[in-house]
Write a protein that holds these residues in place. Structure first.
Motif, PDB file in Angstrom:
ATOM      1  N   LEU A 164       2.643 -23.232  25.791  1.00  0.00           N
ATOM      2  CA  LEU A 164       3.574 -24.057  25.012  1.00  0.00           C
ATOM      3  C   LEU A 164       3.619 -25.437  25.656  1.00  0.00           C
ATOM      4  CD1 LEU A 164       6.678 -21.704  24.440  1.00  0.00           C
ATOM      5  CD2 LEU A 164       5.059 -22.481  22.688  1.00  0.00           C
ATOM      6  N   SER A 165       3.872 -26.449  24.848  1.00  0.00           N
ATOM      7  CA  SER A 165       3.992 -27.805  25.375  1.00  0.00           C
ATOM      8  C   SER A 165       5.222 -28.465  24.787  1.00  0.00           C
ATOM      9  CB  SER A 165       2.767 -28.648  25.004  1.00  0.00           C
ATOM     10  OG  SER A 165       1.596 -28.073  25.520  1.00  0.00           O
ATOM     11  N   VAL A 166       5.820 -29.320  25.613  1.00  0.00           N
ATOM     12  CA  VAL A 166       7.026 -30.027  25.207  1.00  0.00           C
ATOM     13  C   VAL A 166       6.738 -31.528  25.320  1.00  0.00           C
ATOM     14  CG1 VAL A 166       9.469 -30.359  25.719  1.00  0.00           C
ATOM     15  CG2 VAL A 166       8.415 -28.138  26.155  1.00  0.00           C
ATOM     16  N   PHE A 167       7.035 -32.244  24.253  1.00  0.00           N
ATOM     17  CA  PHE A 167       6.797 -33.695  24.245  1.00  0.00           C
ATOM     18  C   PHE A 167       8.077 -34.441  23.885  1.00  0.00           C
ATOM     19  CE2 PHE A 167       2.583 -31.906  23.607  1.00  0.00           C
ATOM     20  CZ  PHE A 167       1.826 -32.668  24.481  1.00  0.00           C
ATOM     21  N   GLY A 168       8.080 -35.728  24.197  1.00  0.00           N
ATOM     22  CA  GLY A 168       9.214 -36.595  23.831  1.00  0.00           C
ATOM     23  C   GLY A 168       8.781 -38.028  24.073  1.00  0.00           C
ATOM     24  N   LYS A 169       9.717 -38.897  24.357  1.00  0.00           N
ATOM     25  CA  LYS A 169       9.424 -40.276  24.774  1.00  0.00           C
ATOM     26  C   LYS A 169       8.361 -40.960  23.895  1.00  0.00           C
ATOM     27  CE  LYS A 169      11.175 -39.316  29.392  1.00  0.00           C
ATOM     28  NZ  LYS A 169      12.420 -39.997  29.644  1.00  0.00           N
ATOM     29  N   VAL A 170       7.076 -41.016  24.330  1.00  0.00           N
ATOM     30  CA  VAL A 170       6.073 -41.800  23.598  1.00  0.00           C
ATOM     31  C   VAL A 170       5.954 -41.355  22.135  1.00  0.00           C
ATOM     32  CG1 VAL A 170       3.601 -42.311  23.403  1.00  0.00           C
ATOM     33  CG2 VAL A 170       4.725 -42.497  25.618  1.00  0.00           C
ATOM     34  N   ILE A 171       6.067 -40.070  21.852  1.00  0.00           N
ATOM     35  CA  ILE A 171       5.877 -39.634  20.456  1.00  0.00           C
ATOM     36  C   ILE A 171       6.986 -40.152  19.541  1.00  0.00           C
ATOM     37  CG2 ILE A 171       4.540 -37.545  21.002  1.00  0.00           C
ATOM     38  CD1 ILE A 171       7.065 -35.935  20.183  1.00  0.00           C
ATOM     39  N   GLU A 207       5.670 -32.061  28.966  1.00  0.00           N
ATOM     40  CA  GLU A 207       4.976 -33.357  28.948  1.00  0.00           C
ATOM     41  C   GLU A 207       5.842 -34.427  28.277  1.00  0.00           C
ATOM     42  OE1 GLU A 207       1.185 -33.991  29.549  1.00  0.00           O
ATOM     43  OE2 GLU A 207       0.320 -32.118  28.775  1.00  0.00           O
ATOM     44  N   VAL A 208       7.142 -34.260  28.390  1.00  0.00           N
ATOM     45  CA  VAL A 208       8.038 -35.265  27.815  1.00  0.00           C
ATOM     46  C   VAL A 208       7.706 -36.645  28.401  1.00  0.00           C
ATOM     47  CG1 VAL A 208      10.456 -36.059  27.747  1.00  0.00           C
ATOM     48  CG2 VAL A 208       9.890 -33.673  27.229  1.00  0.00           C
ATOM     49  N   MET A 209       7.429 -36.674  29.689  1.00  0.00           N
ATOM     50  CA  MET A 209       7.115 -37.950  30.324  1.00  0.00           C
ATOM     51  C   MET A 209       5.613 -38.221  30.357  1.00  0.00           C
ATOM     52  SD  MET A 209       8.648 -39.352  33.865  1.00  0.00           S
ATOM     53  CE  MET A 209      10.377 -39.472  33.528  1.00  0.00           C
ATOM     54  N   SER A 210       4.827 -37.214  30.723  1.00  0.00           N
ATOM     55  CA  SER A 210       3.384 -37.437  30.882  1.00  0.00           C
ATOM     56  C   SER A 210       2.657 -37.497  29.541  1.00  0.00           C
ATOM     57  CB  SER A 210       2.778 -36.327  31.746  1.00  0.00           C
ATOM     58  OG  SER A 210       3.034 -35.043  31.179  1.00  0.00           O
ATOM     59  N   GLY A 211       3.264 -36.948  28.495  1.00  0.00           N
ATOM     60  CA  GLY A 211       2.600 -36.841  27.200  1.00  0.00           C
ATOM     61  C   GLY A 211       2.237 -38.185  26.598  1.00  0.00           C
ATOM     62  N   PHE A 212       0.967 -38.379  26.266  1.00  0.00           N
ATOM     63  CA  PHE A 212       0.457 -39.606  25.644  1.00  0.00           C
ATOM     64  C   PHE A 212       0.757 -40.834  26.506  1.00  0.00           C
ATOM     65  CE2 PHE A 212       1.623 -36.493  22.420  1.00  0.00           C
ATOM     66  CZ  PHE A 212       0.380 -36.258  21.870  1.00  0.00           C
ATOM     67  N   ARG A 213       0.985 -40.619  27.762  1.00  0.00           N
ATOM     68  CA  ARG A 213       1.359 -41.660  28.710  1.00  0.00           C
ATOM     69  C   ARG A 213       0.324 -41.735  29.834  1.00  0.00           C
ATOM     70  NH1 ARG A 213       3.649 -46.350  30.098  1.00  0.00           N
ATOM     71  NH2 ARG A 213       5.361 -46.052  28.651  1.00  0.00           N
ATOM     72  N   VAL A 214      -0.111 -40.564  30.323  1.00  0.00           N
ATOM     73  CA  VAL A 214      -1.119 -40.554  31.388  1.00  0.00           C
ATOM     74  C   VAL A 214      -2.526 -40.569  30.811  1.00  0.00           C
ATOM     75  CG1 VAL A 214       0.432 -39.399  33.028  1.00  0.00           C
ATOM     76  CG2 VAL A 214      -1.106 -38.008  31.601  1.00  0.00           C
ATOM     77  N   GLY A 215      -2.633 -40.358  29.513  1.00  0.00           N
ATOM     78  CA  GLY A 215      -3.924 -40.366  28.837  1.00  0.00           C
ATOM     79  C   GLY A 215      -3.718 -39.950  27.392  1.00  0.00           C
ATOM     80  N   LEU A 216      -4.711 -40.178  26.567  1.00  0.00           N
ATOM     81  CA  LEU A 216      -4.559 -39.896  25.135  1.00  0.00           C
ATOM     82  C   LEU A 216      -4.330 -38.404  24.867  1.00  0.00           C
ATOM     83  CD1 LEU A 216      -4.543 -41.098  22.336  1.00  0.00           C
ATOM     84  CD2 LEU A 216      -7.039 -40.959  22.302  1.00  0.00           C
ATOM     85  N   HIS A 217      -4.870 -37.554  25.747  1.00  0.00           N
ATOM     86  CA  HIS A 217      -4.687 -36.117  25.553  1.00  0.00           C
ATOM     87  C   HIS A 217      -3.668 -35.546  26.546  1.00  0.00           C
ATOM     88  CE1 HIS A 217      -7.910 -36.447  22.709  1.00  0.00           C
ATOM     89  NE2 HIS A 217      -8.601 -37.079  23.623  1.00  0.00           N
TER      90      HIS A 217
END
Ligand code: PLP
Length: 429
Positions: free
Chosen positions: A266-273, A239-249
């Motif tokens: 497991l989840s992967v985040f980046g960008k918005v965070i 969810e590097v791209m979709s994370g906190f971008r397509v919705g709050l969750h």
């Protein structure tokens, strides 16, 4: 000498390979000279020649609040005064971890790193370490950063594993990576029946932003979850791209709403965070995450991980997006853009399909919405490139490749959207 985009590009090419520090910035897909950005504010970027662009790239996703949001600026300035980096833990890392975990219930623990590549690479190592297995599945058109094991294209059949898309990656390193077609259920079933017992994980962009904008269809996601559970493979959401971008969750919040109880492992985040600073993360259930060093046998580390200035930037960003009505307003604005563009395309008899969620959107020069990479790449590239340059000439900056998603920020006003649609109208004419 006055600085122009062209003169800067020429100078850059002498000292930086291709003149850029990340390939897509070079405009190779669309041709022409990349714009050298001097500064940005709100929804606008200004290049070295002083031209203004309505920005629909948002640094490829992070700038969900627009550029230079006052609360973020203040947090970053304050943090910078306290010190850039300590190589020792800080309270803000805990705060950011707590904030992320509060919004992503599938995760009980999270580790902060500095890039999406690093987060995805570490998640794969953790999945392998936790399961004691080597093989992994990824999907064609999904990008997970440039770790060796993930730079892979499909082999010649389901029994053959991938070949690398990059020179410098030994065949041995990608021999465990199987590449499948996105949303192809029979292929997924077959891959699990052949390799299920050896699979450490399946990594997927649940809403893929690296083949423009394509969602994982619900029956596919449901079955993927079942197969992973049955075969003991971890389901890893990138969810590097979709994370906190397509919705709050994030995208997983959307899938959990449609498929009650649904969670990735497991989840992967980046960008918005990171709000535009180098920051990314990966996380999951405690039992898996505690396999990481210093508690467990899976090594993972970083000099700048959890950087104090980056965490301040990310934290301020995450707090802003939780304001009541934030995603409703952002979604409505994005929707007005994609609807407006589609209407203009219809007026001009241009084939068009489009989708969006939260502050992320895609459009295709095709009548039906593509469901996989091959269909995206079969859309009209020549026409896209002319559309891209036409918009750029009108001061609208969309991603310079037809396989990239677009991003709307909270700083985009109704007037910006209208101006964009008007620009599209004159270009498509
Ligand atoms: N995963 C996804 C879904 C991405 O879109 C990207 C980058 O665009 C990455 C991973 C890699 O992140 P980074 O560029 O921060 O290394």
């Amino acid at each position: 000498m006055t600085k122009t985009n062209e003169s800067l590009f020429e100078r850059a090419r002498r000292v930086i390979p291709g003149g850029v520090n990340s390939p897509v910035r070079a405009f190779r897909a669309v041709g022409g000279t990349p714009r050298f950005i001097a500064r940005a504010q709100g929804a606008y970027m200004y290049d070295a020649e002083g031209s203004r662009y309505i920005d629909y790239i948002g640094s490829w996703g992070p700038m969900i609040l627009g550029h230079g949001h006052p609360a973020v600026l203040e947090a970053v300035q304050k943090a910078a005064l306290d010190g850039f980096s300590f190589g020792a833990p800080t309270e803000r890392e805990i705060e950011l971890a707590e904030e992320i975990l509060k919004l992503v219930p599938s995760m009980e623990q999270v580790r902060l790193v500095s890039s999406g590549t690093e987060a995805a690479m570490s998640a794969i190592r953790l999945a392998r370490g936790a399961t004691g297995r080597n093989k992994l599945i990824k999907f064609e058109g999904c990008y997970h950063g440039h770790a060796d094991a993930l730079l892979v294209k499909a082999g010649s059949g389901l029994a053959t594993f991938g070949t690398s898309t990059s020179a410098g990656v030994p065949a041995e390193v990608v021999q465990h990576t199987l590449v499948l077609e996105y949303n192809n259920l029979p292929q997924l079933e077959e891959a699990f029946s052949l390799h299920g017992a050896d699979l450490a994980c399946v990594m997927i962009e649940p809403i893929a932003g690296n083949m423009n904008f394509i969602r994982t269809q619900l029956p596919f996601m449901k079955r993927l979850r079942e197969l992973c559970t049955r075969h003991g493979a971890l389901l890893v959401f990138d969810e590097v791209m979709s994370g906190f971008r397509v919705g709050l969750h994030s995208a997983q919040g959307l899938y959990a709403r449609a498929l009650p109880g649904f969670e990735p492992d497991l989840s992967v985040f980046g960008k918005v965070i990171g709000g535009g600073m180098p920051l990314a993360a990966f996380g999951g259930k405690r039992a898996v995450m505690e396999q990481l060093a210093p508690l467990g046998p899976v090594y993972q580390a970083g000099t700048l991980s959890g950087n104090p200035v980056a965490t301040a930037c990310g934290l301020a960003t995450l707090r802003e997006i939780q304001r009541p009505g934030f995603f409703e307003a952002l979604s409505a604005r994005t929707r007005s853009l994609v609807d407006g563009l589609a209407a203009v395309a219809r007026e001009n008899g241009v084939p068009w399909s489009t989708d969006c969620e939260g502050g992320m959107f895609g459009f295709f020069l095709a009548d039906t919405l593509p469901q996989n990479y091959a269909t995206v790449m079969a859309t009209d590239k020549e026409r896209f490139n002319r559309f891209f340059h036409g918009l750029l000439d009108h001061g609208v900056y969309i991603a310079p490749a037809l396989y990239e998603a677009g991003f709307v920020s909270a700083a985009h006003t109704a007037e910006d959207i209208e101006a964009t649609i008007a620009a599209a109208r004159s270009v498509l004419k």
